[in-house]
Design a protein around this motif. Structure first.
Motif, PDB file in Angstrom:
ATOM      1  N   TYR A   1       5.359  -1.736   3.081  1.00  0.00           N
ATOM      2  CA  TYR A   1       4.840  -0.438   3.494  1.00  0.00           C
ATOM      3  C   TYR A   1       4.657   0.467   2.277  1.00  0.00           C
ATOM      4  O   TYR A   1       5.488   0.478   1.370  1.00  0.00           O
ATOM      5  CB  TYR A   1       5.811   0.214   4.483  1.00  0.00           C
ATOM      6  N   VAL A   2       3.583   1.243   2.261  1.00  0.00           N
ATOM      7  CA  VAL A   2       3.347   2.202   1.188  1.00  0.00           C
ATOM      8  C   VAL A   2       3.414   3.600   1.802  1.00  0.00           C
ATOM      9  O   VAL A   2       2.690   3.916   2.751  1.00  0.00           O
ATOM     10  CB  VAL A   2       1.981   1.975   0.506  1.00  0.00           C
ATOM     11  N   THR A   3       4.312   4.441   1.273  1.00  0.00           N
ATOM     12  CA  THR A   3       4.498   5.791   1.797  1.00  0.00           C
ATOM     13  C   THR A   3       3.285   6.653   1.497  1.00  0.00           C
ATOM     14  O   THR A   3       2.443   6.301   0.674  1.00  0.00           O
ATOM     15  CB  THR A   3       5.733   6.473   1.178  1.00  0.00           C
ATOM     16  N   GLU A   4       3.225   7.811   2.139  1.00  0.00           N
ATOM     17  CA  GLU A   4       2.130   8.743   1.872  1.00  0.00           C
ATOM     18  C   GLU A   4       2.156   9.230   0.430  1.00  0.00           C
ATOM     19  O   GLU A   4       1.157   9.687  -0.095  1.00  0.00           O
ATOM     20  CB  GLU A   4       2.153   9.922   2.843  1.00  0.00           C
ATOM     21  N   ASP A   5       3.311   9.101  -0.229  1.00  0.00           N
ATOM     22  CA  ASP A   5       3.435   9.465  -1.641  1.00  0.00           C
ATOM     23  C   ASP A   5       3.060   8.308  -2.550  1.00  0.00           C
ATOM     24  O   ASP A   5       3.151   8.417  -3.766  1.00  0.00           O
ATOM     25  CB  ASP A   5       4.864   9.918  -1.944  1.00  0.00           C
ATOM     26  N   GLY A   6       2.684   7.162  -1.947  1.00  0.00           N
ATOM     27  CA  GLY A   6       2.246   6.014  -2.728  1.00  0.00           C
ATOM     28  C   GLY A   6       3.353   5.103  -3.202  1.00  0.00           C
ATOM     29  O   GLY A   6       3.138   4.240  -4.041  1.00  0.00           O
ATOM     30  N   ILE A   7       4.553   5.271  -2.666  1.00  0.00           N
ATOM     31  CA  ILE A   7       5.687   4.446  -3.090  1.00  0.00           C
ATOM     32  C   ILE A   7       5.751   3.199  -2.218  1.00  0.00           C
ATOM     33  O   ILE A   7       5.755   3.286  -0.994  1.00  0.00           O
ATOM     34  CB  ILE A   7       7.004   5.227  -3.014  1.00  0.00           C
ATOM     35  N   SER A   8       5.830   2.057  -2.842  1.00  0.00           N
ATOM     36  CA  SER A   8       5.877   0.780  -2.137  1.00  0.00           C
ATOM     37  C   SER A   8       7.302   0.459  -1.708  1.00  0.00           C
ATOM     38  O   SER A   8       8.233   0.519  -2.514  1.00  0.00           O
ATOM     39  CB  SER A   8       5.354  -0.319  -3.066  1.00  0.00           C
ATOM     40  N   LEU A   9       7.444   0.136  -0.417  1.00  0.00           N
ATOM     41  CA  LEU A   9       8.750  -0.228   0.139  1.00  0.00           C
ATOM     42  C   LEU A   9       8.690  -1.658   0.626  1.00  0.00           C
ATOM     43  O   LEU A   9       7.693  -2.081   1.206  1.00  0.00           O
ATOM     44  CB  LEU A   9       9.100   0.689   1.314  1.00  0.00           C
ATOM     45  N   ASP A  10       9.763  -2.397   0.440  1.00  0.00           N
ATOM     46  CA  ASP A  10       9.786  -3.791   0.893  1.00  0.00           C
ATOM     47  C   ASP A  10       9.627  -3.871   2.407  1.00  0.00           C
ATOM     48  O   ASP A  10       8.766  -4.578   2.916  1.00  0.00           O
ATOM     49  CB  ASP A  10      11.084  -4.479   0.467  1.00  0.00           C
ATOM     50  N   LEU A  11      10.490  -3.155   3.125  1.00  0.00           N
ATOM     51  CA  LEU A  11      10.494  -3.161   4.587  1.00  0.00           C
ATOM     52  C   LEU A  11      10.769  -1.731   5.038  1.00  0.00           C
ATOM     53  O   LEU A  11      11.580  -1.044   4.421  1.00  0.00           O
ATOM     54  CB  LEU A  11      11.589  -4.085   5.117  1.00  0.00           C
ATOM     55  N   ALA A  12      10.110  -1.296   6.087  1.00  0.00           N
ATOM     56  CA  ALA A  12      10.302   0.098   6.487  1.00  0.00           C
ATOM     57  C   ALA A  12      10.035   0.329   7.957  1.00  0.00           C
ATOM     58  O   ALA A  12       9.232  -0.362   8.579  1.00  0.00           O
ATOM     59  CB  ALA A  12       9.387   1.003   5.664  1.00  0.00           C
TER      60      ALA A  12
END
Length: 135
Positions: free
Chosen positions: A51-62
């Protein structure tokens, strides 16, 4: 957006370098990450993968609506104390956690060595997520 406004100026000064360090490039998930994702799904914990947050940070699982992130940390996320042999999260890993928490995310880290030692993966993920384990 930032939970702790007093940190806004500090983040703003380094925003571009943060984005480069923590945003999704070409995602190349590890087998460990896939295994953790599968175990979570088998326990009923639905989530977005990479998942990529609205701030552009990539998360493994969210779970974006709950703002709960799970980061699956392989060996490259750790430094080893040569005297004690103890592993500690490296600076980039700790900073990403602080950044996400500052943006209001709850972050759970799953270290490779804990995952590898866990015989019952179902129990491990339930214990690790604790209060946040809600399908």
């Amino acid at each position: 957006k930032i939970k702790h406004p007093e940190l806004h100026a500090q983040f703003a000064r380094h925003e571009e370098s943060f984005r480069k360090a923590y945003t999704s490039q070409d995602a190349n998930p590890s087998q460990l990450q896939r295994d953790v994702s599968t175990a979570l799904m088998n326990c009923g914990w639905t989530h977005d993968f990479e998942y990529v947050t609205e701030d552009g940070i990539s998360l493994d699982l969210a779970q974006p609506t709950k703002m709960h992130a799970i980061e699956v940390d392989g060996p490259s996320h750790y430094l080893k104390n040569t005297t004690t042999g103890r592993l500690t999260a490296n600076g980039a890993t700790r900073l990403k956690t602080q950044l996400l928490e500052g943006l209001g995310w709850t972050v759970t880290r799953i270290p490779f060595y804990e995952w590898n030692e866990a015989r019952d993966k179902h129990r491990y993920v339930e214990a690790k997520l604790g209060f946040f384990f809600r399908p």
